[in-house]
Every structure is written in C-alpha cells, then in structure tokens.
Scaffold this active site. Structure first.
Site, PDB file in Angstrom:
ATOM      1  N   HIS A  40      -3.026   3.705 -24.553  1.00 53.23           N
ATOM      2  CA  HIS A  40      -3.572   2.919 -23.505  1.00 53.23           C
ATOM      3  C   HIS A  40      -4.058   1.292 -23.790  1.00 53.23           C
ATOM      4  O   HIS A  40      -4.604   1.118 -24.694  1.00 53.23           O
ATOM      5  CB  HIS A  40      -4.771   3.325 -22.892  1.00 53.23           C
ATOM      6  CG  HIS A  40      -5.108   2.917 -21.564  1.00 53.23           C
ATOM      7  ND1 HIS A  40      -6.486   2.479 -21.616  1.00 53.23           N
ATOM      8  CD2 HIS A  40      -4.562   2.591 -20.389  1.00 53.23           C
ATOM      9  CE1 HIS A  40      -6.556   1.910 -20.230  1.00 53.23           C
ATOM     10  NE2 HIS A  40      -5.778   1.984 -19.469  1.00 53.23           N
ATOM     11  N   GLU A  87      -5.450  -1.546 -21.762  1.00 51.47           N
ATOM     12  CA  GLU A  87      -6.224  -2.106 -20.593  1.00 51.47           C
ATOM     13  C   GLU A  87      -6.326  -3.569 -21.213  1.00 51.47           C
ATOM     14  O   GLU A  87      -6.814  -4.081 -22.317  1.00 51.47           O
ATOM     15  CB  GLU A  87      -7.689  -1.328 -20.489  1.00 51.47           C
ATOM     16  CG  GLU A  87      -8.264  -2.155 -19.161  1.00 51.47           C
ATOM     17  CD  GLU A  87      -7.447  -2.472 -18.084  1.00 51.47           C
ATOM     18  OE1 GLU A  87      -6.851  -1.494 -17.284  1.00 51.47           O
ATOM     19  OE2 GLU A  87      -7.238  -3.626 -17.411  1.00 51.47           O
ATOM     20  N   HIS A 117      -0.240   0.255 -14.828  1.00 50.34           N
ATOM     21  CA  HIS A 117      -1.249   0.160 -13.726  1.00 50.34           C
ATOM     22  C   HIS A 117      -1.517  -1.166 -13.283  1.00 50.34           C
ATOM     23  O   HIS A 117      -1.433  -2.040 -14.231  1.00 50.34           O
ATOM     24  CB  HIS A 117      -2.448   1.110 -14.144  1.00 50.34           C
ATOM     25  CG  HIS A 117      -2.142   2.499 -14.102  1.00 50.34           C
ATOM     26  ND1 HIS A 117      -3.117   3.243 -13.386  1.00 50.34           N
ATOM     27  CD2 HIS A 117      -1.137   3.445 -14.422  1.00 50.34           C
ATOM     28  CE1 HIS A 117      -2.625   4.396 -13.367  1.00 50.34           C
ATOM     29  NE2 HIS A 117      -1.604   4.768 -13.952  1.00 50.34           N
ATOM     30  N   GLU A 118      -1.936  -1.380 -12.204  1.00 53.50           N
ATOM     31  CA  GLU A 118      -2.221  -2.655 -11.523  1.00 53.50           C
ATOM     32  C   GLU A 118      -0.859  -3.543 -11.577  1.00 53.50           C
ATOM     33  O   GLU A 118      -0.803  -4.673 -12.091  1.00 53.50           O
ATOM     34  CB  GLU A 118      -3.262  -3.513 -12.045  1.00 53.50           C
ATOM     35  CG  GLU A 118      -4.623  -2.844 -11.769  1.00 53.50           C
ATOM     36  CD  GLU A 118      -5.052  -1.611 -12.679  1.00 53.50           C
ATOM     37  OE1 GLU A 118      -5.467  -0.587 -12.305  1.00 53.50           O
ATOM     38  OE2 GLU A 118      -4.723  -1.727 -13.845  1.00 53.50           O
ATOM     39  N   GLU A 163       1.318   2.458 -11.100  1.00 52.17           N
ATOM     40  CA  GLU A 163       0.147   2.729  -9.999  1.00 52.17           C
ATOM     41  C   GLU A 163       0.359   2.079  -8.862  1.00 52.17           C
ATOM     42  O   GLU A 163       1.493   2.449  -8.140  1.00 52.17           O
ATOM     43  CB  GLU A 163      -1.186   2.577 -10.606  1.00 52.17           C
ATOM     44  CG  GLU A 163      -2.467   2.887  -9.996  1.00 52.17           C
ATOM     45  CD  GLU A 163      -3.567   2.486 -10.493  1.00 52.17           C
ATOM     46  OE1 GLU A 163      -3.800   1.356 -10.966  1.00 52.17           O
ATOM     47  OE2 GLU A 163      -4.511   3.249 -10.267  1.00 52.17           O
ATOM     48  N   GLU A 177      -8.599   8.451  -8.208  1.00 51.77           N
ATOM     49  CA  GLU A 177      -9.596   7.892  -8.669  1.00 51.77           C
ATOM     50  C   GLU A 177     -10.733   7.539  -7.503  1.00 51.77           C
ATOM     51  O   GLU A 177     -11.917   7.636  -7.974  1.00 51.77           O
ATOM     52  CB  GLU A 177      -9.598   6.890  -9.667  1.00 51.77           C
ATOM     53  CG  GLU A 177      -9.193   5.467  -9.219  1.00 51.77           C
ATOM     54  CD  GLU A 177      -7.583   5.360  -9.137  1.00 51.77           C
ATOM     55  OE1 GLU A 177      -7.031   6.758  -9.149  1.00 51.77           O
ATOM     56  OE2 GLU A 177      -7.045   4.359  -9.167  1.00 51.77           O
TER      57      GLU A 177
HETATM   58 CA    CA Z   1      -6.074   1.176 -11.430  1.00 49.62          CA
END
Ligand code: CA
Length: 662
Positions: free
Chosen positions: A372, A374, A442-443, A461, A467
């Site tokens: 992952h 981020e 994601h994003e 995403e 979530e």
């Molecule tokens: Ca997200």
C-alpha cells in the site's frame, strides 16, 4: 450571360454545402455532420428519432479559435468499416467485438491568428452509441483554454450524476434530477431520455489531457445544451499540448434499456490494444485485508498499541486467506508516514512489521501481500520512489500495489483530474507494468477504459465506497446507492467498492452501518464489478459464517455477463459465467429500500444440462432495519427451462451459484 454564370456558381456552392453522414453497422444510429456558416456542427438520431440536436464543435486555443469559420479540405471523406474481436486478459466478458463505421472530416479555419489552423473530427458510429474526438495536426507547442464541444439534447430528462465541484475524489451519491436543474457534473452522466431510451455520456482514452465535466444550460426551446468544462490547471490553462495532438473520445452510449448500458464495451473499444504483451503475471482475484478494522477504530494505521499491520496480525490474515481461497492480503499502515511528523517511505517498514518475513510466509501458502502506498496527495513523492519500491516489492513476491492520494490537491497545487494528475497516474501505471505490479488506485481520476491498454490497471476507487458505512456522519450509504452505481460510476470501469460486510454492529457513529441485509452484501459481490474484489470485513466476522461459502467460490473475472433486470436506483440482477470452462454461473440481485419479487428465467444455462443451484437469499422475515442477518441457503436442481423466483427483502438481495451436474 455573366449573371447566369454567377448564379450557377452560387447554386453549385449551395448544393456543395458541406455535410457528411456516418451510420452504425445496423443503421440504428446516425451521426450527421455539417458546416453551419463555417461552424462544425453534428446531430445524432437513434431509430430515426433525434437524440442530439444540432450541436457545435470547436477548440479555444490560447491564441485563437478553431470552429468559427471553417472549410473542408482534402478529398471527400469516406466512411470506413471496422470489425474485429479481441480477447480480454480479464474482465466481464472473455472477448469483445469492436464493430463500427468511422469518418474523418478534415477542416481548416479560414482566418485565424492561432498557432493551429487545421482540425480533424473523427467520428465512430457503433450500434450501442457513438464517439468523436478532435485531431489537431501540426508542430510546436500550444495551449487549449477550452473545448467548445456541445451536446444539445432535444429535451430535458431525468439524469443521475455527481456534482463536479463539490465531490472530493468522486465519492458522492449519484442524485436523480432533471438535467436542466443540475450544476456542472462529472461524467459518467446517465440520462433517462425516454422510457425506452437511455444515454450515458463519458469519455474514453483520457491520455495527457484534462478530465471532462459538463455544464447543463437549459434553452428557451426546451432543449438542454451540455457545455464542456475541462478540468483546469491552477493557472486556468486546460491542456498543454505539443505537436500532433488527439483528444480523448467524447462518448455517448445509447440503449433501449438501463440494463443494456452495462453491456456496452464501446469505451474499452475506444482505447488502444494492450501494451503489455505477456499478461500471464496479471492475476485477478479476491482479497481480504486489515482495513475495515482500522476504519472501525479497532486498529490504527500508525504504529502503536493497536497497530493493524503487525507481523503477527498480517500472518493471521494470511492464514485465513490460504484457508478460504483468497489470493491476497492488504494491510494499510505497514510503512512509516502515518504518525505526526513521520517521513513517508515506501522503501522501509515499521519496526513491528517484518515485510520480508510476511511476504515469504504468504508465498509459502500461495498468498500475496498487497503493498500500500498512501501519499496524502504527494504524487511527486510516489514518482521519486516508485521505481525502487516496485522493484523491491516484486523481489518479495508482491504483485499488487494499492496507491492512495488523500488530500485536496496533488503536490499541494493541482487537481487530481487535471492534466497534471492524468500524467502522474499514467506514469505510475507504466512503471508498475515494467515491474509486473498490478495497480489498485485510490483517489484516482475517473476511469476511461485504459485497462484495455494497461491491463495491470486493475481497479480504482473514485466511488463512495463501503468505508462511509463505518464513519460517515450522514448514517452511511443509503439502500439505493449500490443499485445506482452500476448504471453510473460502474460504466466508467471497475470499482474497488469493497463489499461484503457481515457484521453491522460496533458502530462508531450512532446509526452508521451498511443499510443492507446479509444476502445483499453477497449479491453486491457479483453485481459491483472489480477484478480485484475485496471481502472487506475483518476476518473474525467471517469465521464460521455459512455466507462466506458464497464468497469463497465467487470468481472475479468472467467469460460472459448478462443483466436480466435493471432499474436505476431501484434494483439490478447480474448473471456472470465463470472463465476456464467450469460452466458455473454466479448471479447477484439487489434492491433498494423496497422489497420486491423478481423472476429469473435460466435460459442462459446450457440446454439439456442439469445444474445444482445454491441460493443464498433473504429469509422470509429479513429486513435491513430490523432483521438484516436473516438469510437462508437452499439448493435446487434446475435446467435452462426453469425460473427462479428472487424474493428480495427491503434493501435485500440474493446470490446464486449454478454448478453443472456431471
Ligand atoms: Ca479513499
């Protein structure tokens, strides 16, 4: 005499007023193009009914306009037919037919101050829609300040969309309202144009360009014009271009039913063939992860007493994955950067997470650890480390990375869906491909079918996901949400929605939980397409649950997909056939807050063959508010001549596995 010659010349000019037509292979869809006082204009009809009223085309460049006073150049354009069938390494169908007629209109601006004078318009007419793009031949640099593309719908109609300026990361509820009442919207924009005519407007092959938005403008005659609003850089330039430039395709799917929108593969067809020749390392599959427990505040991302991504805890998930047939395990918060003042690094792990040990432990059991990354919007940081990070991950057997960009602007300056972001996301996909890494982004920017060209771009995403059912102050996603997404966001491409929450308890915000029955959670696993499909709950909530046996068996790549029922925002049924010749079918059916009974004829099964149907359905007393877990599992012997009755509770669902009996 002289006068007659002039008159004849005028008549000749009039009859040669430039106009071109391209029809779809079946002839159902017709696109007409013309020059209206020098302005390129197009209109579209479906079964001889107008869908797009005359709408203008053009480009506003920094130093001039293209589309004001144009003439056709070159030879008379010809309609070119194209018909091919290509194979998808993964997807909702194993093969896709790309069947269309194409015309290219070469135009030239008569008088312009601009750096460009030529503009070609390329139009493709498919049987399930049409698409067009601009081609700007020439050399040197130029700037696009606006695309003057319009889509004028002959009348107003109900439409589903999310607002462009108030929806972070495309994580919004798709609201139904008359098109004329909407502010600027993101695409896909889905329109119920008539009871028997649905449109979905989006774009395909978004490459080195700005994402599209559309601004509806009601007209005095009752029509509604959609103006193109490209996502800007902060300095208001939309696109920096160099040399020969082609825009993304502007796409409109045209379908007689809402369900048929889901069967269009036009957007994939409008992307280039795969640039990855050996796709054997690309492996769709189910995954679990240390994720929901963090959103539910039982674990933390950062290192501490309840850290989620510890060696021991991730090994616990790996054991569960191996036992229950999950391909991989995600753990967020395995690397430094989550705590106050910590520097983000994708090249080292937290001290309580032995990544080498975890990866070899996983591999020994046939499971992969998902890396992952981020970034909190720091795209440049990802770019500075990705080559080394992907190489390192690959050396440990990691084959998937989930990237993340939580933050208002990329690198503190530009919108994710601007040309700046589009360039960044593509660099990540290409770098990942070199290292045999699949991407779950994601994003992201809104998907536009790039997985055809880069099939390591698995899922993204860009959707209001599960979530929100953990912590959203508004109570979580409404029951209509997942019966709207397939007809809206889902048309753009795979969604990492992360379905299958089995335990709705332990609320951290009173009233916020999945507003769904257990059977609906199973149905969503089939309905919401993602080649990497997460069973999102914490593993302790799956342990010993009979419902897990459906998820354990459910593939994430298919040879064929059907949509037997579909009404936007109300209900949907999707039936999918497994790949690799097992002959198994999986069906998911879900409904909004209304309970309902649907009949499912099984004519898609092989004739003359018997199947064991394992049916996971809402119990007679199931209800998403009062009795969400009441589910029964029954078996039946069925053939293609049978009909299964689906009884869906309020916000309920059904999931069926059909296995041929040898
Ligand atoms: Ca997200």
């Amino acid at each position: 005499m002289t006068r007659n010659i002039i008159l004849a010349a005028l008549l000749t000019f009039a009859t040669h007023a430039a106009a071109w037509t391209v029809g779809s292979p079946s002839g159902h869809i017709t696109v007409n193009l013309s020059l209206d006082h020098g302005r390129p204009t197009y209109s579209v009809s479906y079964l001889n009914k107008p869908v797009i009223a005359p709408s203008t085309l053009g480009m506003q460049l920094a130093d001039g306009t293209l589309g004001q006073n144009m003439v056709a150049t070159g030879a008379k354009p010809k309609v070119v037919a194209h018909d091919e069938t290509w194979v998808q390494p993964w997807g909702e169908d194993d093969t896709v037919r790309n069947h269309y007629n194409e015309i290219t209109i070469a135009l030239k601006e008569r008088k312009t101050t601009s750096s460009r004078q030529h503009m070609n318009i390329i139009v493709r007419a498919y049987d399930d829609g049409f698409a067009f793009r601009y081609e700007l031949p020439g050399d040197g640099d130029f700037q696009i300040m606006d695309e003057l593309t319009q889509l004028r719908l002959a009348h107003d109609a109900p439409a589903w969309s999310i607002p462009s300026n108030r929806t972070a990361y495309f994580e919004g509820i798709y609201e139904r309202a008359p098109l004329s009442q909407k502010d600027t919207v993101c695409t896909p924009l889905t329109i119920e144009y008539a009871p028997d005519l649905f449109l979905a407007i989006h774009e395909a092959n978004l490459t080195d360009y700005a994402s599209i938005n559309l601004t509806p403008r009601p007209q005095p005659d009752g029509s509604v014009t959609l103006l193109t609003a490209l996502t800007p850089w902060q300095n208001h330039v939309k696109v920096y271009a160099t040399g020969h430039t082609v825009t993304p395709w502007r796409t409109v799917i045209i379908s007689p039913t809402a369900s048929d929108l889901l069967l269009s593969r036009m957007m994939l067809n409008l992307n280039e063939p795969s640039r990855i020749h050996d796709t054997s390392w690309i492996e769709p599959g189910r995954y679990i992860g240390i994720w929901w427990s963090i959103h539910k505040k039982k674990n933390t991302w950062e290192m501490g007493p309840t850290h989620g991504a510890t060696t021991q805890n991730v090994k616990r998930y790996i054991d569960f994955a191996a036992k229950h047939g999950f391909a991989s395990v995600l753990a967020e918060g395995w690397n430094p950067g989550w705590g106050q003042g910590e520097h983000i690094s994708y090249l080292k792990a937290y001290p309580d997470f032995d990544i080498q040990d975890v990866c070899s432990y996983a591999l020994a059991q046939g499971v992969r650890f998902i890396g992952h990354m981020e970034s909190w919007g720091r795209a440049a940081l990802i770019e500075s480390q990705m080559d080394s990070a992907f190489a390192w991950y690959n050396s440990m057997g990691i084959n998937t990375v989930k990237t993340g960009y939580v933050g208002q602007l990329l690198d503190g300056k530009e919108l994710a869906k601007s040309q700046y972001g589009i360039r960044h996301y593509r660099r990540v996909i290409e770098c990942a491909a070199r290292h045999h890494i699949m991407i779950d982004n994601h994003e992201p920017a809104m998907p536009t079918g790039l997985q055809r060209t880069w099939p390591n771009l698995m899922t993204q995403e860009g959707v209001r996901g599960q979530e929100y059912n953990a912590w959203s102050a508004d109570g979580g996603n409404p029951p209509s949400h997942t019966v709207t997404l397939p007809f809206t966001r889902g048309l753009a491409g795979p969604m990492d929605f992360t379905p299958a929450i089995f335990n709705q308890g332990d609320e951290i915000v009173p009233g916020t939980h999945p507003h769904s029955t257990l059977a609906k959670q199973l149905g969503e696993f089939v309905v919401l397409y993602s080649p990497l499909q997460m069973a999102a709950d914490a593993i302790e909530n799956y342990d010993g649950q009979p419902a897990l046996t459906f998820i354990e068996s459910c593939p994430t790549t298919w040879s064929r997909t059907l949509v037997p029922h579909g009404k936007i925002g109300e209900y949907i049924t999707v039936a999918r056939k497994e790949r690799n010749g097992t002959g198994r079918w999986f069906v998911g059916s879900i409904t909004n807050e209304q309970n309902r009974t649907l009949t499912l004829p099984l004519h898609f099964l092989d004739k003359g063959r018997s199947y064991k149907a394992v049916i996971y359905e809402d119990a007679a007393d199931a209800d998403y508010e009062s009795n969400p877990y009441a589910m029964t599992i029954r078996q039946a012997c069925v053939t293609a001549d049978d009909v299964i009755t689906l009884r869906l509770a309020r916000s309920g669902g059904c999931a069926i596995r059909l296995e041929p009996i040898e």
